[in-house]
Design a protein around this motif. Sequence first.
Motif, mmCIF file in Angstrom:
data_model
loop_
_atom_site.group_PDB
_atom_site.id
_atom_site.type_symbol
_atom_site.label_atom_id
_atom_site.label_comp_id
_atom_site.label_asym_id
_atom_site.label_seq_id
_atom_site.Cartn_x
_atom_site.Cartn_y
_atom_site.Cartn_z
ATOM 1 N N SER A 1 13.824 3.830 -12.412
ATOM 2 C CA SER A 1 12.778 5.039 -12.671
ATOM 3 C C SER A 1 12.319 5.469 -11.226
ATOM 4 C CB SER A 1 11.893 4.503 -13.660
ATOM 5 O OG SER A 1 12.298 3.923 -14.972
ATOM 6 N N PHE A 2 12.240 4.352 -10.409
ATOM 7 C CA PHE A 2 11.464 4.761 -9.239
ATOM 8 C C PHE A 2 12.372 4.448 -8.140
ATOM 9 C CE2 PHE A 2 8.149 3.836 -12.146
ATOM 10 C CZ PHE A 2 7.422 4.985 -12.013
ATOM 11 N N PRO A 3 13.252 5.535 -7.473
ATOM 12 C CA PRO A 3 14.096 5.173 -6.293
ATOM 13 C C PRO A 3 13.659 4.482 -5.118
ATOM 14 C CG PRO A 3 14.279 7.223 -7.163
ATOM 15 C CD PRO A 3 13.111 6.995 -7.746
ATOM 16 N N GLN A 4 12.233 4.508 -5.041
ATOM 17 C CA GLN A 4 11.781 3.916 -3.693
ATOM 18 C C GLN A 4 11.530 2.290 -3.880
ATOM 19 O OE1 GLN A 4 10.401 6.104 -5.980
ATOM 20 N NE2 GLN A 4 8.134 6.329 -5.416
ATOM 21 N N LEU A 5 11.572 2.047 -5.175
ATOM 22 C CA LEU A 5 11.211 0.596 -5.577
ATOM 23 C C LEU A 5 12.727 -0.195 -5.723
ATOM 24 C CD1 LEU A 5 9.092 -1.546 -6.367
ATOM 25 C CD2 LEU A 5 9.413 -0.648 -8.633
ATOM 26 N N ASP B 1 -4.983 -5.734 -9.212
ATOM 27 C CA ASP B 1 -4.460 -6.142 -7.796
ATOM 28 C C ASP B 1 -3.145 -5.455 -7.565
ATOM 29 O OD1 ASP B 1 -6.546 -8.021 -7.599
ATOM 30 O OD2 ASP B 1 -5.364 -9.359 -8.798
ATOM 31 N N ASN B 2 -2.913 -4.389 -8.281
ATOM 32 C CA ASN B 2 -1.859 -3.558 -7.913
ATOM 33 C C ASN B 2 -0.292 -4.063 -8.300
ATOM 34 O OD1 ASN B 2 -3.601 -1.403 -7.029
ATOM 35 N ND2 ASN B 2 -3.345 -1.917 -4.972
ATOM 36 N N ARG B 3 -0.312 -4.833 -9.046
ATOM 37 C CA ARG B 3 0.742 -5.234 -10.077
ATOM 38 C C ARG B 3 1.320 -4.368 -10.830
ATOM 39 N NH1 ARG B 3 -3.012 -9.584 -10.057
ATOM 40 N NH2 ARG B 3 -2.324 -11.336 -8.995
ATOM 41 N N LEU B 4 2.538 -4.155 -10.992
ATOM 42 C CA LEU B 4 2.941 -3.473 -12.100
ATOM 43 C C LEU B 4 3.162 -4.160 -13.350
ATOM 44 C CD1 LEU B 4 5.411 -0.912 -10.599
ATOM 45 C CD2 LEU B 4 3.387 -0.150 -11.932
ATOM 46 N N ILE B 5 2.532 -3.942 -14.526
ATOM 47 C CA ILE B 5 2.531 -4.621 -15.634
ATOM 48 C C ILE B 5 3.536 -3.969 -16.572
ATOM 49 C CG2 ILE B 5 1.248 -5.726 -17.534
ATOM 50 C CD1 ILE B 5 0.485 -6.611 -14.847
ATOM 51 N N THR B 6 4.317 -4.482 -16.854
ATOM 52 C CA THR B 6 5.650 -3.749 -17.637
ATOM 53 C C THR B 6 6.195 -4.889 -18.958
ATOM 54 O OG1 THR B 6 7.527 -2.521 -17.543
ATOM 55 C CG2 THR B 6 7.375 -4.651 -16.116
ATOM 56 N N GLY B 7 7.207 -4.450 -19.214
ATOM 57 C CA GLY B 7 7.863 -5.359 -20.522
ATOM 58 C C GLY B 7 9.014 -4.478 -21.210
ATOM 59 N N GLY B 8 9.218 -4.910 -22.514
ATOM 60 C CA GLY B 8 10.130 -4.582 -23.221
ATOM 61 C C GLY B 8 10.767 -5.293 -24.361
ATOM 62 N N ASP C 1 0.823 -1.081 0.015
ATOM 63 C CA ASP C 1 0.165 0.169 -0.019
ATOM 64 C C ASP C 1 0.987 1.166 0.023
ATOM 65 O OD1 ASP C 1 -2.229 -1.502 0.041
ATOM 66 O OD2 ASP C 1 -2.617 -1.366 2.400
ATOM 67 N N GLU C 2 1.809 1.296 0.721
ATOM 68 C CA GLU C 2 2.880 2.387 0.788
ATOM 69 C C GLU C 2 3.639 2.707 -0.677
ATOM 70 O OE1 GLU C 2 6.751 3.957 3.446
ATOM 71 O OE2 GLU C 2 6.259 1.890 3.450
ATOM 72 N N LEU C 3 3.908 1.601 -1.206
ATOM 73 C CA LEU C 3 4.633 1.861 -2.602
ATOM 74 C C LEU C 3 3.626 2.111 -3.871
ATOM 75 C CD1 LEU C 3 7.187 -1.077 -2.753
ATOM 76 C CD2 LEU C 3 7.800 1.637 -2.914
#
Length: 436
Positions: free
Chosen positions: A332-336, A302-309, A274-276
């Motif tokens: 991209s996200f220093p908190q992660l 469900d608050n998964r990040l969907i990414t790729g490349g 929840d914090e992230l």
Amino acid sequence: MSNPVTFPPSIWAVTAPARTQAAPLTETIETDTVVIGGGFTGLGAALHLAKAGSDVVLLEGKAIGWGASGRNNGQVIPTLTAAEPDMWVQRYGETGRLFAQMIGASANVLFDAIREEDITSHADAEQTGWFQPAHTPGRTKLSQKRVDAWQRFGLDARYLDHKATSDLLGTEHWYGGMLAPSGGHINPLGLSRGLALAVERAGGTIYEATPVLFYEHDGTQWVVKTDQGTVKARALILATNAYTGEVVPKLNRRLAHSIVPVSSWQMSTEPLSDELRASILPGRQAVSDTRGDLRFFHYDRDNRLITGGAIMGFGDLAARMARKAANNLADSFPQLAPPKMTHVWEGYLSMNWDRFPRVHSLGPNGWTWIGCNGRGVALGYSLGREMARATSGEDLASLALPTTTPHALPFHAIGRAIAPYYLAWYKFKDHREYKS
């Protein structure tokens, strides 16, 4: 009943509502319009025709959403990758203007259809906007130029400065960018299955596990041969895009060789805390930046990040791509910290040399398009609807169908082999500033 088709190991296959696979075609039937392909284009065409009272049959070689429409990242984007709206007018005149306007309206058209057909929960649809952040200070000029161009063609596009971009994303990694509030994201397999349900409710007929071996116009009607049956129809829409030469290689070689199918990798993280979740992309927009070696992501339900490349080389590409995408997110996200990827899958998208989608006439009341160039969700649905209108006899001058003749790319097999290495050129360009 044939055995159920196996889907790639995507998060979409886990979370999309189940669908009982339709029976294959095993007889000779007649219909008004036959649609080949059960992705967004085919389903959009079939839905438009069925709701207008037309008799329509859709043939899918595997299962609804098995191809690109069920494997993509799920971003709903009302622009194209490189073909800017003014370029369409320069190339195609008034028809190009209609096409550009259709693109700009495409996200709203799709989300409106989702709501109208009551399949929002099927699709996990969130019309929270699409954002394209600039990855260098100079690329903000490109963002501003794109905002100005798309606004002139009716798209609600807005430029966000560095502070607004940082607030929207939860990081200072990017410098500004273009926001299209009409965009958003969906579960693409769930959307495919929801649209299939809507087609069937409207009276359309779907056959799955029914690969089309060939089709032809015999002078009076279209005749479509499948592995176990035949369809005779007044009109035909071929909606196979990147998979035109994959399920049945001989279906239309010239069309299949007019594009290069390129593997696109997708993946999902574990659900974020929840914090992230509160600090990263708090508005839940879909994001894809200005890099050629693209960074793109959005949340699922469900608050998964969907990414790729994309990735070059050999070896365990799935593991290498997962590490690359995880490191990109952490950069991209220093908190992660680099997140664990729980599902990794791939599928084709169709690329061509200038990244202009192509519309083709196949013959009397026969239509197709090809060349999504990574923008097939909203565009595919709208083009399916537009081709359906053409087969229904609407004035072609009023439709967004800039028709051309398909031309096979020379040395197509070599192009397929070297296409992944074009990523090196993209990476080189990513370090160069945009000059207007």
